[in-house]
Motif scaffolding. Structure first.
Motif, PDB file in Angstrom:
ATOM      1  N   HIS A 171       3.162 -42.058   0.719  1.00  0.00           N
ATOM      2  CA  HIS A 171       2.793 -40.608   0.937  1.00  0.00           C
ATOM      3  C   HIS A 171       2.602 -40.059   2.364  1.00  0.00           C
TER       4      HIS A 171
ATOM      5  N   ARG B  95     -10.038 -38.503 -16.118  1.00  0.00           N
ATOM      6  CA  ARG B  95      -9.966 -37.533 -14.805  1.00  0.00           C
ATOM      7  C   ARG B  95     -10.962 -36.474 -15.230  1.00  0.00           C
TER       8      ARG B  95
ATOM      9  N   THR C  27      -2.844 -35.744 -12.411  1.00  0.00           N
ATOM     10  CA  THR C  27      -3.621 -35.844 -11.129  1.00  0.00           C
ATOM     11  C   THR C  27      -4.680 -35.055 -10.637  1.00  0.00           C
TER      12      THR C  27
ATOM     13  N   LYS D  43     -11.723 -44.908  -7.872  1.00  0.00           N
ATOM     14  CA  LYS D  43     -11.904 -44.664  -6.442  1.00  0.00           C
ATOM     15  C   LYS D  43     -13.255 -44.441  -6.023  1.00  0.00           C
TER      16      LYS D  43
ATOM     17  N   GLU E 210      -6.170 -37.132   4.729  1.00  0.00           N
ATOM     18  CA  GLU E 210      -7.196 -36.922   4.084  1.00  0.00           C
ATOM     19  C   GLU E 210      -7.492 -38.179   2.610  1.00  0.00           C
ATOM     20  N   LEU E 211      -6.224 -38.446   2.209  1.00  0.00           N
ATOM     21  CA  LEU E 211      -6.305 -39.429   1.227  1.00  0.00           C
ATOM     22  C   LEU E 211      -6.622 -40.794   1.759  1.00  0.00           C
TER      23      LEU E 211
ATOM     24  N   ILE F  46      -8.244 -32.739  -7.122  1.00  0.00           N
ATOM     25  CA  ILE F  46      -7.115 -33.423  -6.667  1.00  0.00           C
ATOM     26  C   ILE F  46      -7.057 -34.719  -5.850  1.00  0.00           C
ATOM     27  N   GLY F  47      -7.766 -34.504  -4.783  1.00  0.00           N
ATOM     28  CA  GLY F  47      -8.243 -35.383  -3.611  1.00  0.00           C
ATOM     29  C   GLY F  47      -9.167 -36.629  -4.096  1.00  0.00           C
TER      30      GLY F  47
ATOM     31  N   ASN G 167     -10.112 -37.978  -7.277  1.00  0.00           N
ATOM     32  CA  ASN G 167      -9.735 -37.731  -8.652  1.00  0.00           C
ATOM     33  C   ASN G 167     -10.074 -39.205  -9.488  1.00  0.00           C
TER      34      ASN G 167
ATOM     35  N   HIS H  35      -6.702 -44.238 -10.035  1.00  0.00           N
ATOM     36  CA  HIS H  35      -5.451 -44.305  -9.733  1.00  0.00           C
ATOM     37  C   HIS H  35      -4.940 -45.126 -10.722  1.00  0.00           C
TER      38      HIS H  35
ATOM     39  N   TYR I 163      -0.945 -46.736   0.298  1.00  0.00           N
ATOM     40  CA  TYR I 163      -0.235 -45.272  -0.008  1.00  0.00           C
ATOM     41  C   TYR I 163       0.826 -44.799   0.984  1.00  0.00           C
TER      42      TYR I 163
ATOM     43  N   PHE J 245      -1.256 -34.230   3.067  1.00  0.00           N
ATOM     44  CA  PHE J 245      -2.696 -34.677   2.568  1.00  0.00           C
ATOM     45  C   PHE J 245      -2.877 -36.113   2.773  1.00  0.00           C
TER      46      PHE J 245
HETATM   47  P1  CMP Z   1      -3.143 -41.143  -6.889  1.00  0.00           P
HETATM   48  O1  CMP Z   1      -2.493 -41.242  -8.314  1.00  0.00           O
HETATM   49  O2  CMP Z   1      -3.834 -42.320  -6.545  1.00  0.00           O
HETATM   50  O3  CMP Z   1      -1.822 -41.200  -5.973  1.00  0.00           O
HETATM   51  C1  CMP Z   1      -1.543 -40.369  -5.073  1.00  0.00           C
HETATM   52  C2  CMP Z   1      -2.925 -39.640  -4.639  1.00  0.00           C
HETATM   53  O4  CMP Z   1      -2.628 -38.373  -3.450  1.00  0.00           O
HETATM   54  C3  CMP Z   1      -3.132 -39.071  -5.628  1.00  0.00           C
HETATM   55  O5  CMP Z   1      -3.807 -39.834  -6.658  1.00  0.00           O
HETATM   56  C4  CMP Z   1      -4.294 -37.981  -5.257  1.00  0.00           C
HETATM   57  O6  CMP Z   1      -5.531 -38.358  -5.025  1.00  0.00           O
HETATM   58  C5  CMP Z   1      -3.798 -37.634  -3.684  1.00  0.00           C
HETATM   59  N1  CMP Z   1      -2.973 -36.302  -3.967  1.00  0.00           N
HETATM   60  C6  CMP Z   1      -2.057 -35.855  -4.553  1.00  0.00           C
HETATM   61  N2  CMP Z   1      -1.907 -34.570  -4.189  1.00  0.00           N
HETATM   62  C7  CMP Z   1      -2.938 -34.199  -3.333  1.00  0.00           C
HETATM   63  C8  CMP Z   1      -3.288 -32.856  -2.695  1.00  0.00           C
HETATM   64  N3  CMP Z   1      -2.410 -31.722  -2.839  1.00  0.00           N
HETATM   65  N4  CMP Z   1      -4.406 -32.880  -2.034  1.00  0.00           N
HETATM   66  C9  CMP Z   1      -5.018 -33.957  -1.706  1.00  0.00           C
HETATM   67  N5  CMP Z   1      -4.685 -35.259  -2.418  1.00  0.00           N
HETATM   68  C10 CMP Z   1      -3.637 -35.303  -3.189  1.00  0.00           C
END
Ligand code: CMP
Length: 138
Positions: free
Chosen positions: A53, A103, A92, A10, A61-62, A110-111, A113, A116, A50, A58
């Motif tokens: 989601h 990681r 995650t 990422k 932001e993602l 978590i954002g 990270n 993937h 994504y 989030f």
């Molecule tokens: P990834 O495995 O790429 O799949 C979905 C992504 O959403 C995850 O990794 C995180 O980077 C992101 N994500 C999941 N939960 C949160 C959260 N609570 N806040 C921000 N980003 C999140």
């Protein structure tokens, strides 16, 4: 059980210069690269990737983060690839990731990270198809 998974390194990790170290850890863990590209997603492309989601709080932001800089997308091969790769990258949220995982070693939050990894064989195929044509994989 399929022997392939899909990964992205990422924007947080590519911008900090961790790409080589992360690829080294992946290859040393026994994964073979079957396709790879260095690419920057648009906001629209990140949102489509994504899409599952989209309703999450989030999501915005993602999408902003995943389109903020270059990523490395790759298809990886190894026996039991999906489960073994998820073990290699860790939880995650890097705060919960086991010692020695990608990681734990390279992610900040978590954002943001670092990597993937597909969560199922079915999604590994869908995600690999999102980035790679038949000509771009072997
Ligand atoms: P990834 O495995 O790429 O799949 C979905 C992504 O959403 C995850 O990794 C995180 O980077 C992101 N994500 C999941 N939960 C949160 C959260 N609570 N806040 C921000 N980003 C999140």
């Amino acid at each position: 059980m399929s022997n392939r998974t899909f990964t992205m390194i990422k924007p947080d990790a590519t911008s900090k210069g961790y790409t080589g170290a992360i690829l080294d850890q992946i290859i040393k863990a026994g994964f073979t690269v079957k396709a790879m590209k260095w690419i920057k997603l648009s906001e629209e492309q990140a949102g489509l990737f994504y899409d599952i989601h989209r309703a999450r709080p989030f999501f915005g932001e993602l999408v902003d983060f995943m389109s903020s800089g270059p990523i490395v997308a790759a298809i990886l091969e190894k026996e039991n690839a999906v489960a073994d790769f998820r073990e290699l990258i860790g939880a995650t949220n890097p705060a919960n990731a086991a010692e020695g995982t990608i990681r734990k070693n390279f992610a900040a939050s978590i954002g943001e990270n670092a990597v993937h990894g597909s969560d199922s064989d079915e999604n590994a195929v869908i995600e690999g198809d999102f980035f790679f044509s038949k000509l771009e994989r072997f």
